[in-house]
Design an enzyme around this catalytic site. Sequence first.
Site, PDB file in Angstrom:
ATOM      1  N   CYS A  20       0.842  -1.199   0.000  1.00 31.15           N
ATOM      2  CA  CYS A  20       0.000   0.000   0.000  1.00 31.15           C
ATOM      3  C   CYS A  20       0.872   1.243   0.000  1.00 31.15           C
ATOM      4  O   CYS A  20       2.102   1.175   0.087  1.00 31.15           O
ATOM      5  CB  CYS A  20      -0.921   0.010   1.218  1.00 31.15           C
ATOM      6  SG  CYS A  20      -0.041   0.132   2.783  1.00 31.15           S
ATOM      7  N   ASP A 411       2.552   8.060 -41.485  1.00 29.10           N
ATOM      8  CA  ASP A 411       3.495   8.036 -42.598  1.00 29.10           C
ATOM      9  C   ASP A 411       2.928   7.045 -43.626  1.00 29.10           C
ATOM     10  O   ASP A 411       2.281   6.062 -43.247  1.00 29.10           O
ATOM     11  CB  ASP A 411       4.861   7.581 -42.097  1.00 29.10           C
ATOM     12  CG  ASP A 411       5.842   7.367 -43.228  1.00 29.10           C
ATOM     13  OD1 ASP A 411       5.879   8.216 -44.127  1.00 29.10           O
ATOM     14  OD2 ASP A 411       6.564   6.353 -43.206  1.00 29.10           O
TER      15      ASP A 411
END
Length: 726
Positions: A20, A411
């Site tokens: 935690c 492209d």
Amino acid sequence: MSGRSDAATACELRVAGMDCASCAATIERSLRRLDGVRDVRVDVVGGRVRVGFAEGAVSRGALAGAIRRAGYAVEEDAPAAASGVAQQGPRAAQAPGRGEPLRPAIVAGLALVLGLAAKWTALPAELSLALLGVATVAGGWYVVPRGLRAARDRALDMHFLMSVAAAGAWAIGEPEEAAATLFLFAIAELLESRSMDRARHAISALMDLSPAEASVRRDGVERRVPVAEVAVGESIVVRPGEKIPVDGEVVAGRSSVSEAPITGESMPVDKESGAAVFAGSINGHGVLELRSSRPASDTTLARIIHAVEEAQASRAPSQTFVDRFARVYTPLVVAAAVLIAVVPPLLALGSWESWIYRALAMLVVACPCALVISTPVAIVSGLAGAARSGVLVKGGAFLERAARTTTIAFDKTGTLTEGRPAVTDVVPLDGVPPDELLRLALGVERWSEHPIAVAVLAEGARRGIAPPASRDFESLPGRGARARVGGQLVGLEHDRHHDEQGLVRPELSAALARLEAEGKTAVVVVARDVAPAAGGAPRAIGVLGIADRIRPNAAAAIRALRECGIRHVVMLTGDNAGTAQAVASAVGVDEVHAALLPDDKVRVVRELEARGAHVAFVGDGVNDAPAMAAAGLSVAMGAAGTDVALETADIALMADDLEKLPLAIRLSRKTLGIIKQNISVALAIKAVFLVLAATGVATLWMAVAADMGGSLLVVANGMRALRPER
């Protein structure tokens, strides 16, 4: 002046038991107190701590000692795994002491049940108190020592707040509440650690893809050796069903190989001599002999694992926001709890016991565990889920950017198209059969290495037409080539030079006009009989259409992108406008920019972003580096085995498959949605129980159940990102 060097260095330690945000904060504080430590990065999900420090200022042993004093186990260095990447990372938290908290929790549960039973029956009150005391001690066996260490460090972590709540409950005469609180917290920590282990397994599962050993042929003898000992250039034998141990090249044998673990492609790929193979892929039906091309530590799989491990330690914008919020939230709630405990009783609004109890419940809600863990567990699951599907995302920040992308700029060459010229049309004229036309062209191009010649030869091979014998080959720069094929002089004209020879006919002009409109290069095949009686007049016998073939799935991929929320699709290319427009029309892009130099592509990307778009640029990872750098997100295709793509792109699609791009967008949006859900749920739970605690409705054990239940809920929800998107 000190003789210590100012040079910085860093090391990484594997830490067990971190589950935690409180764990991370405690470890970070312990390390930062050491002289010379400059930077500490705690990766709770990965079970790792990275420490930057001045060279010579502190030793690795001192760093490990500080972590152990904070109450956490540090893994010793383990030998490298078969893949060349240390495997202890995500598994570190599983190794030591995983079963230790279980026994005290069982004792606490039994003692709590017996203590409550004794209280509710006619048994002596002392027995009930004793049993509840045992339950409190057992439940707090690991919680209270960590809480005391936090108090020594003047930290408000979860263990300290729980310890204070339990002690306060005993002080105001509520021992059953104290015992129940610590018991529930111990159980919740066990469940949370198991849930975190599942998240960690998402990364460790990638490491299991590579085998530990390889069959290496040395001095004519086959032997099994650890994969880490396989040298570059060694001969490796892979039998049917075995995993390929290292990257290499097939030197003998034929087989189909499943590359799904690397590229996410479900269909096996045929491999024969000269083909490249990747570590972690699975051999099919045949025996393959390979030549190793990379050491185990530098295979494509090892690089993927390393990139994912690096990515899971990076901080996404949402995680940075949550961390900043948590640093303010906890002190404010603790301050409010103190006021709740003191002010109302002083104003005679109730008893001290009643208001202190409410304040203790608020302390339990003060730790933002669920909130802080909500983001990293979802990001790690998203990264691992993407990697399983053949999409390598370099970090949580890029995962979030992909989710927010509105415009994609492609492209053209090698991305929307296959990146190599191919014969798309064979148009015979003058009664010449199509195969004969192509056969004559093959006779000329068999001597050439021009890209058009490569395309013609590939088409001949595809149709099963062998190049005929030819001689007197001559290259005509700027015009084409010619050679003597049988009794004819055959020429391939790459330009309109047939006009000069008086070959123009309506059918030829129509074919040329059509091919030009489709953005294709037209090659006119001209033949002239060379026999003395033939007269030697040249004639156009056909036209070949040459183009960079559009990827079969390009249009489908762009449709899928629109379906998952991409609003604008742009194509950038250095090709001429005609070719660019033909490709754009075929695949369905919205905007075309042709005849661009690299700097022009950068300008277009910046113009798109200036309109307010979130732009991703998709290329092959080798060319167009300036445009990829200018875009908010860069995506490289076909990155498997390509060092440049793996290093430079923010997201690398391991397969040369455009349909992986919509998958990446969907997964990133799913992950971002999960993060938003987790943050909303965690904040809502906190808000509700702060009100309930302050008004006296929530009990201590209810607050514990809500806080830890929230943590378990966001971990479970975050792991949904592991599920593959289709």
